[in-house]
Write an enzyme that holds these catalytic residues in place. Structure first.
Site, PDB file in Angstrom:
ATOM      1  N   HIS A 121       2.442  -1.030   5.032  1.00  0.00           N
ATOM      2  CA  HIS A 121       3.564  -0.347   4.370  1.00  0.00           C
ATOM      3  C   HIS A 121       3.588   1.156   4.674  1.00  0.00           C
ATOM      4  CE1 HIS A 121       6.275   1.209   1.341  1.00  0.00           C
ATOM      5  NE2 HIS A 121       5.286   1.772   0.680  1.00  0.00           N
ATOM      6  N   ASP A 158      10.255   5.592   2.121  1.00  0.00           N
ATOM      7  CA  ASP A 158       9.477   4.646   1.324  1.00  0.00           C
ATOM      8  C   ASP A 158      10.411   3.590   0.721  1.00  0.00           C
ATOM      9  OD1 ASP A 158       7.399   3.530  -0.167  1.00  0.00           O
ATOM     10  OD2 ASP A 158       7.608   4.990  -1.800  1.00  0.00           O
ATOM     11  N   HIS A 196       1.003   8.404   1.290  1.00  0.00           N
ATOM     12  CA  HIS A 196       1.855   8.542   0.098  1.00  0.00           C
ATOM     13  C   HIS A 196       1.438   7.668  -1.086  1.00  0.00           C
ATOM     14  CE1 HIS A 196       4.184   4.946   1.406  1.00  0.00           C
ATOM     15  NE2 HIS A 196       4.526   4.867   0.137  1.00  0.00           N
ATOM     16  N   ASP A 197       0.760   6.548  -0.847  1.00  0.00           N
ATOM     17  CA  ASP A 197       0.380   5.699  -1.973  1.00  0.00           C
ATOM     18  C   ASP A 197      -1.109   5.809  -2.328  1.00  0.00           C
ATOM     19  OD1 ASP A 197       2.761   4.619  -2.844  1.00  0.00           O
ATOM     20  OD2 ASP A 197       2.753   3.027  -1.328  1.00  0.00           O
ATOM     21  N   GLU A 207      -1.688   7.345  -5.899  1.00  0.00           N
ATOM     22  CA  GLU A 207      -1.098   6.440  -6.881  1.00  0.00           C
ATOM     23  C   GLU A 207      -1.923   5.155  -7.048  1.00  0.00           C
ATOM     24  OE1 GLU A 207       1.573   7.027  -8.622  1.00  0.00           O
ATOM     25  OE2 GLU A 207       2.093   5.055  -9.450  1.00  0.00           O
ATOM     26  N   ASP A 208      -2.365   4.581  -5.929  1.00  0.00           N
ATOM     27  CA  ASP A 208      -2.934   3.223  -5.985  1.00  0.00           C
ATOM     28  C   ASP A 208      -4.447   3.130  -5.778  1.00  0.00           C
ATOM     29  OD1 ASP A 208      -0.397   2.334  -6.410  1.00  0.00           O
ATOM     30  OD2 ASP A 208      -0.023   1.779  -4.316  1.00  0.00           O
TER      31      ASP A 208
HETATM   32 MN    MN Z   1       5.207   3.243  -1.054  1.00  0.00          MN
END
Ligand code: MN
Length: 752
Positions: free
Chosen positions: A62, A154, A87-88, A91-92
């Site tokens: 992704h 995204d 980018h993630d 967050e993840d």
């Molecule tokens: Mn994303």
């Protein structure tokens, strides 16, 4: 999570995708920072190790896909590619922004931070949270526009892989895309991405309709493409003769825009005539101006096909606000079909496809700022005076996103872009806040026009100002642009703060003058109750701007004196009503559950609400204010209802236990047919028969009908019921009833 080991096949797929990303990157004119990109890739791959997406792919696929969109479809460079890859991560995974900062520096860390803040969707459960998230998104965007560009990439990849999400999530994500990401992409000039986002949203929101239209489209595609070849041939030949290098391609309308057109015009699929458009992208020759060459091509094409006289769109002399430049002309094809031809230079094409990024690439230092620059500047402007109500902010902002633009001129011929529907006042605020604030009108095309004049394309507007002019409340309804609305609102907020300050000052002065400075709370409450404004700031504001005048404020604390002629009319008048409404000196601070309404307690333990004037016998309740005083309201009084919901724990039960010692003011309203003596009869019943004192009396007569409002001193509900029964029997009395009235109600209502 984390334990699943990827297969060799997975690893190969990841590696292949990464190499394809690097190949796309090497194809660009950006500086070659392959090393940094590789580092970001390995870091992200490691961070997402073992995690798979709903599609079953390793998660890292992704971020890789987003990075590819960022470089290939938006045209951004290495910083943005790294941010897309990362980018993630925050967050993840367990990595923090600090980790990113240590490894990749401040710039990348701050963009990743921005992307993390706006994750989780713009739409929360509540409208206000949605709007607040949206504002956050815009704030980050105004700091670095790359944040929103990566966010759009995204979103595009998530939309392309939406089929793997559960249905309810599909709806949510599609709706959000349609609502905010597509318009944002449009506003930033990412036309191709915007079209794809809209089309995909439509596909998931209306799957049946989407399938129906796309099947029909598929069925006619081959005939349309055959027609295109026939149509393009003579153009190809002519442009080659002219010595141009060019591409000519067929553009079939997207399912979504076909549906949109069907909806807007109320027509069937078969009646959408402009399914096909033709796009020409040419390499300009160095010896001519690029713009002039667009017109040369125009002449060449219209020499072959007849143009529609009303369908020329010149986005060359004045580009669209999102930066779009092109020349559109609609011509009549061989079989009588209208075809739109879009003429663009290579540069114009890249701007149309990639928007902002391409736009910056071509920007030279000397060139004046583009419409897009102006818009971004304006965005920062709006965000600097943020609307406290996030929902309203969203509305005004969205208005600006969607509005189509038109061009208007200043007296000196400067051209400005304004949203359709803007008024002269909007234009004034657009030019300068001071011009807006002092605007009294405008000369439009040399004719005098009011502030609310709605601008038309091509208008020449001169703003007229006056030094003494100040913004008015109603201007909020005159302006339509976010900038003007924002400026006005912040002006009123400032002014209201000033009014509140001044109002409190006046209030304090009045207390000093009356020598009751120690009764601040109680006096304030009396005033709040009298004007039914329970918000202290609001009350002070009204005092400060002169809506509430404190000159007669004593009357609110001390009961009205009867006037002389009423005394004359009322031989039984006495002063038994003296303590109706006095300020209790020793306030009871403890919470009271029930109050017994007796003559002894009256004026000490409780007093009677000015808003509904309950009298003994009425169903009532008590409200204990912060100073401990209890006010008695009727159960159905709207003020009591409000207090119940706002401050329910200070409501107490109240029981009447009076012995006809005190009287209360009660108001009755009567109507009848005017006849000499009818009023005399009524007054006779009140004074002689019932021995009730009249407090105030107003009679008006018009066209043979009279109506009167009489305030009486009564002991209780029973007394007034008996009185009304008797008055009803008087000949020519049509109606008589008890009304809730407070002193000076007329004036208060007018102010609202
Ligand atoms: Mn994303």
């Amino acid at each position: 999570m984390g334990d699943i080991v990827f297969t060799d096949k997975d690893e190969q797929m990841i590696q292949k995708e990464f190499e394809s990303l690097l190949a796309d990157y090497r194809n660009t004119h950006h500086r070659q920072k392959v090393e940094l990109i590789t580092k970001a890739f390995h870091f992200a791959k490691n961070a997402h190790q073992g995690v798979r997406r709903k599609s079953g792919e390793p998660y890292i696929m992704h971020p890789l896909a987003v990075a590819k969109i960022v470089v290939k479809e938006i045209g951004l460079g290495s910083t943005s590619i790294c941010c897309a890859l990362l980018h993630d991560v925050v967050e993840d995974t367990e990595y923090t922004v600090e980790d990113i900062q240590n490894l990749f520096g401040d710039k990348i860390a701050s963009i990743v931070d921005g992307l993390t803040k706006i994750s989780g969707g713009v739409f929360g459960k509540q409208a206000n949270i949605q709007a607040e998230n949206f504002r956050k998104l815009l704030l980050t965007m105004s700091e670095d526009v790359r944040v929103i560009l990566i966010k759009i990439a995204d979103r595009l990849h998530n939309m392309r892989t939406l089929e793997y999400q559960p249905i309810e999530k599909q709806y949510k994500i599609a709706g959000e895309t349609q609502y905010i990401y597509a318009p944002l992409a449009h506003r930033l000039g990412l036309f191709t991405i915007k079209t794809e986002l809209e089309n995909l949203s439509f596909k998931y929101e209306h799957p049946d309709t989407y399938k129906e239209i796309s099947d029909k489209l598929e069925a006619i595609k081959s005939t349309q493409l055959a027609f295109f070849e026939k149509f393009a041939d003579p153009i190809r030949e002519r442009l080659k003769q002219m010595g141009y290098e060019f591409e000519i391609a067929a553009r079939i309308k997207s399912v979504y825009s076909i549906w949109n057109k069907m909806q807007a015009k109320g027509i069937a699929f078969e009646d959408v005539y402009d399914l096909l458009a033709v796009r020409i992208i040419f390499e300009p020759k160095p010896e001519f101006q690029e713009n002039d060459q667009c017109w040369m091509l125009y002449s060449a094409i219209t020499a072959i096909y007849k143009p529609h006289p009303e369908r020329i769109r010149d986005w060359i002399s004045t580009p669209k606000a999102n930066g779009y430049e092109a020349l559109h002309v609609t011509v009549m094809g061989q079989n009588g079909q209208w075809v739109e031809v879009q003429i663009r230079s290579r540069r114009m094409h890249e701007i149309a496809e990639r928007g902002l990024a391409a736009h910056w690439k071509y920007k030279t230092g000397e060139k004046s700022e583009s419409e897009l620059d102006k818009w971004l500047k304006q965005l920062k402007d709006i965000l600097q005076s943020p609307e406290p109500n996030a929902m309203e902010f969203l509305d005004t902002f969205k208005l600006n996103l969607y509005a189509s633009e038109m061009f208007v001129f200043t007296p000196s011929g400067d051209i400005h872009t304004m949203p359709k529907g803007s008024t002269a006042l909007d234009f004034a605020f657009m030019l300068h806040t001071d011009l807006g604030a002092h605007c009294i009108g405008a000369k439009v095309n040399r004719r005098l026009e009011p502030l609310n004049y709605i601008l038309k394309a091509g208008d020449q507007i001169e703003i007229l100002t006056a030094e003494e002019q100040t913004p008015k409340e109603e201007w909020i309804n005159i302006v339509t642009t976010a900038k003007a609305k924002g400026r006005l609102k912040s002006y009123f907020r400032r002014q209201n703060r000033e009014f509140a300050r001044k109002g409190e000052e006046l209030f304090n002065e009045k207390l000093k003058e009356l020598n009751i400075t120690d009764k601040y709370d109680s006096a304030l409450y009396k005033l709040q109750q009298h004007y039914q404004i329970y918000n202290k700031t609001e009350l002070f504001q009204q005092i400060g701007n002169g809506i509430i005048v404190l000159d007669d404020v004593e009357k609110i604390f001390i009961p009205k004196q009867q006037n002389k002629w009423l005394k004359y009319l009322n031989p039984f008048s006495n002063n038994k009503n003296k303590n109706t409404d006095i300020i209790t000196t020793d306030s009871q601070k403890e919470r009271i559950k029930q109050v017994v309404l007796t003559e002894e307690n009256f004026g000490k333990q409780y007093h009677i609400a000015q808003c509904c004037h309950p009298i003994p016998g009425d169903e009532v309740l008590g409200y204990q204010d912060p100073s401990g005083e209890i006010t008695i309201h009727k159960r159905f009084c709207p003020v009591a209802t409000r207090l119940k919901s706002v401050d329910g724990k200070h409501i107490c039960n109240a029981i009447w236990e009076t012995h006809r010692k005190n009287t209360f003011i009660e108001t009755i309203e009567l109507q009848g047919i005017d006849r000499v003596g009818v009023i005399i009869s009524v007054l006779h019943i009140i004074s002689d028969q019932f021995k009730i004192n009249i407090h105030d009396l107003h009679i008006t007569a018009e066209n043979g009908i009279f109506s009167g409002i009489i305030q009486l001193h009564v002991y209780d509900k029973q007394e007034i019921i008996e009185l009304l029964k008797t008055i009803r029997k008087v000949p020519n009395i049509e109606s008589v009833q008890r009304i809730d009235q407070i002193d000076g109600i007329e004036e208060i209502e007018e102010l609202d």
